[in-house]
Design an enzyme around this catalytic site. Structure first.
Site, short mmCIF file in Angstrom:
data_model
loop_
_atom_site.label_atom_id
_atom_site.label_comp_id
_atom_site.label_asym_id
_atom_site.label_seq_id
_atom_site.Cartn_x
_atom_site.Cartn_y
_atom_site.Cartn_z
N ASP A 287 77.59 71.84 26.08
CA ASP A 287 77.37 73.14 25.48
C ASP A 287 76.20 73.87 26.13
O ASP A 287 75.28 73.26 26.66
CB ASP A 287 77.09 72.94 23.98
CG ASP A 287 77.19 74.23 23.19
OD1 ASP A 287 77.94 75.12 23.61
OD2 ASP A 287 76.52 74.31 22.15
N LYS A 288 76.23 75.19 26.06
CA LYS A 288 75.14 75.99 26.62
C LYS A 288 73.92 75.97 25.70
O LYS A 288 72.82 75.64 26.15
CB LYS A 288 75.60 77.43 26.84
CG LYS A 288 74.47 78.34 27.32
CD LYS A 288 74.94 79.76 27.56
CE LYS A 288 73.77 80.64 28.02
NZ LYS A 288 74.18 82.02 28.31
#
Length: 679
Positions: A287-288
């Site tokens: 995930d960012k």
């Protein structure tokens, strides 16, 4: 065990907007002196927020890519824009988004009373460590470079790749590939120092395997002479001239990144190293909006030689020699100029990494400003550890705009190609980038792909790709136009529809039969699904039960839920007995998925704090840099729940957190619950 219907829980904001907007900026300026950015792309471990702080909302406004581990990579093609609306207008626009009940997420397994908390108030409150196929958890704890057994080999410095002129490189390549009658190439040393001569020697040997060098004086000037040490034989086995035998061809390393997509980080690395991103491999994207730690492999050495005899035909085929020479030393050097990520734990191996090889991910999560009592928290966490949570597909699987991705997937399966085009391109209410709004308005007005495309500064988004396809193939060949979109992105839509069906069917299954195995349920024997028979039902628990994603190669439960699958697909004008599509890519084989997941290594702690900007635990980078543990008050203004757990691939961490808090994780619900703060 009993099931509980979902109720939304309002979250309260404990501090001012100024605190929030400055918090992330204050937190991680530490990682670099220089900034380098790449294209946002990539699917990730799903971590939808429970508390939509301002920066997160901006991250997710136009995101349609599901965050899921160990599926085919479904690259996010939407890019960031400077055109972001103010928070109040965004909160208003998100009224058109999805809630959990819209995608079949309606049940809980635990009976405790829900409580509120803030998830991902800061991206550093969410940490993901990859678990490799050997069960080892990835950590960044070593910046050193491996020492080779062959001491005569030296890793090339960065200057090695710039010291030679383009003309020198052209002449050396022709010499290396025996393209002319020259037996040597002379390179004049303009600034004659021992250091400069050493760099040129190293550059020739590193970049042009098979060539040797020597220094000569000619007319009072110093020259580096490059020549073939063993003629054609040098080309037959160039490795011994340029790469230690003890080294594997792949450099493996740990990537530590903050608030950055995996593919974004790889794009940055490829730009610095001047190589293509596809020489990097990994087991899953992360995930960012989190701190994540994972293993990456890069093809360090891959010479391509075709020369087995000296002929004009083979000479025409020999255009280049491809030698990456991406060493641990070169990668470690990048730590001086990388922002928001670090590289370490280097090793050389003889194999790349493969998507899906991981065992799962270990999560460390902070839920801030919790309101639950100690008893509520204990009940919630004990239930998570002992029972688990419903293995729903999380909200990012379905997009954040008014047109859910599953609707496009359903239209694809129905062969309704005009509807597919319309759903992707038509104007829609809700949160959108400004340029997309203008593009959609132009499309609605003119139905002219060229005119609509002119409104898009970012052509790599799905809308831009479809418009380019319509320009190329015409409005009467939408199938080919849609095919311009990368395959993983196209499959994302039909996978979203499968997930939509699965979520709804699992909610029905739990409503009908509760949390026990019943005759007619499905379980796995190895990789094969079988029905649970009446006489064997006592040998199984709810943790053994699986449910199918619809497809042509699965079987369905032999009770009411089997019929419910058929009814749902009939309502969508689909035939459950004919899930093969005339276009092979869109044929669904189906799969099986456990309905309850019990996390491993579950631990938790309640801590007090005063300052929401202070981190509540140390990261791998903090430990490497010798940063002390945060000092927390014994009686702070706020309380936080620190929780750790491990999940297998293809499961959503936010669904585990949802079970603890008993709250709707959708962006729509969270923005509506926090409109006071967003103002």
């Amino acid at each position: 065990m009993e099931t509980v219907e979902m109720n939304s829980v309002s979250l309260k904001r404990p501090h001012s907007e100024d605190d929030v907007t400055n918090a992330d900026e204050i937190k991680r300026q530490k990682i670099s002196e220089k900034s380098e950015t790449g294209n946002d792309s990539g699917q990730s471990v799903e971590t939808v927020t429970g508390q939509p702080d301002k920066s997160l909302l901006e991250d997710t406004k136009n995101e349609i890519i599901p965050n899921e581990e160990s599926e085919e990579q479904e690259d996010e093609e939407l890019e960031d824009s400077d055109e972001d609306g103010d928070p109040e207008s965004f909160a208003d626009m998100m009224k058109h988004g999805l809630t959990e009940s819209d995608v079949g997420i309606t049940k809980f397994v635990s009976s405790h009373k829900g409580f509120s908390g803030i998830l991902k108030e800061r991206y550093s409150d969410f940490v993901v460590h990859e678990i490799g196929k050997d069960g080892r958890v990835s950590h960044l704890d070593d910046f050193s470079v491996p020492v080779d057994d062959e001491v005569n080999f030296e890793d090339p410095s960065e200057e090695t790749f710039t010291v030679l002129s383009d003309e020198d490189k052209q002449r050396l390549e022709e010499l290396q590939l025996l393209k002319n009658k020259e037996t040597s190439v002379a390179i004049e040393v303009i600034e004659d120092t021992k250091e400069k001569r050493t760099v040129i020697h190293q550059a020739v040997k590193s970049l042009f395997p098979g060539l040797e060098t020597k220094t000569e004086d000619r007319d009072g000037k110093k020259y580096i002479i490059a020549y073939h040490a063993a003629g054609k034989k040098a080309l037959a086995n160039p490795r011994k001239h340029s790469w230690p035998k003890s080294r594997g061809s792949y450099c493996h390393f740990v990537l530590y990144k903050e608030n950055k997509d995996t593919m974004d980080a790889i794009n940055v690395l490829s730009k610095f190293l001047r190589v293509k991103p596809n020489i990097f491999s990994y087991m899953g994207t992360k995930d960012k909006r989190a701190i994540t730690v994972q293993e990456i492999a890069v093809l360090s050495w891959n010479p391509i030689f075709f020369l087995t005899e000296h002929s004009e035909q083979l000479q025409r085929r020999l255009t280049t020699v491809f030698a990456h020479l991406i060493t641990a030393q070169r990668l470690a050097h990048l730590n001086k100029c990388l922002m928001n990520f670090k590289l370490g734990n280097f090793s050389y191996k003889n194999h790349p990494l493969k998507l899906g090889e991981l065992q799962g991910n270990h999560f460390t999560v902070v839920l801030r400003n919790i309101t639950g009592t100690d008893d509520q928290i204990e009940q919630a966490m004990h239930s998570l550890r002992e029972i688990g949570f419903i293995n729903y597909y999380g909200m990012q699987r379905f997009g954040t705009t008014a047109v859910p991705t599953y609707q496009i997937g359903r239209a694809i399966l129905q062969n309704s190609w005009n509807e597919v085009m319309d759903l992707i391109l038509k104007p829609r209410p809700g949160a959108e980038k400004g340029y997309l709004v203008k593009c959609r308005e132009e499309w609605a007005k003119t139905k002219d792909p060229a005119a609509a495309l002119k409104k898009l500064p970012v052509k790599r988004c799905v809308e831009g790709q479809l418009l380019r396809g319509l320009l190329k193939y015409g409005m009467k060949n939408i199938i080919s136009a849609f095919g311009i979109i990368p395959r993983n992105n196209r499959l994302m839509y039909i996978h979203s529809y499968q997930s939509y069906v699965w979520n709804n069917m699992v909610s029905k299954r739990i409503e009908e039969y509760g949390l026990r195995a019943v005759p007619g349920d499905l379980t796995l024997k190895g990789a094969t699904a079988v029905h649970i028979e009446e006489g064997d039902v006592d040998n199984y628990t709810i943790h053994d039960v699986v449910m199918p994603l619809p497809g042509f190669d699965v079987i369905y439960p032999k009770h009411k839920i089997g019929e419910a699958y058929k009814e749902m697909l009939v309502a969508d004008n689909l035939d459950i007995n004919n899930m093969r599509h005339k276009i092979r890519d869109y044929s669904l084989s189906g799969a099986y998925r456990k309905i309850i997941i019990r996390p491993q290594n579950v631990n938790w702690e309640v801590v007090a704090y005063d300052d929401p900007r202070i981190p509540l635990f140390t990261t791998d980078l903090d430990k490497l840099e010798g940063k002390p543990l945060p000092v927390l008050p014994t009686d702070g203004k706020f309380r936080a729940l620190k929780m750790e757990f491990s999940l297998p691939p293809s499961t959503y961490a936010t669904m585990a957190i949802r079970e603890v808090l008993k709250m709707d994780t959708s962006i729509k619900n969270q923005t509506q619950l926090n409109t006071t703060w967003l103002r």
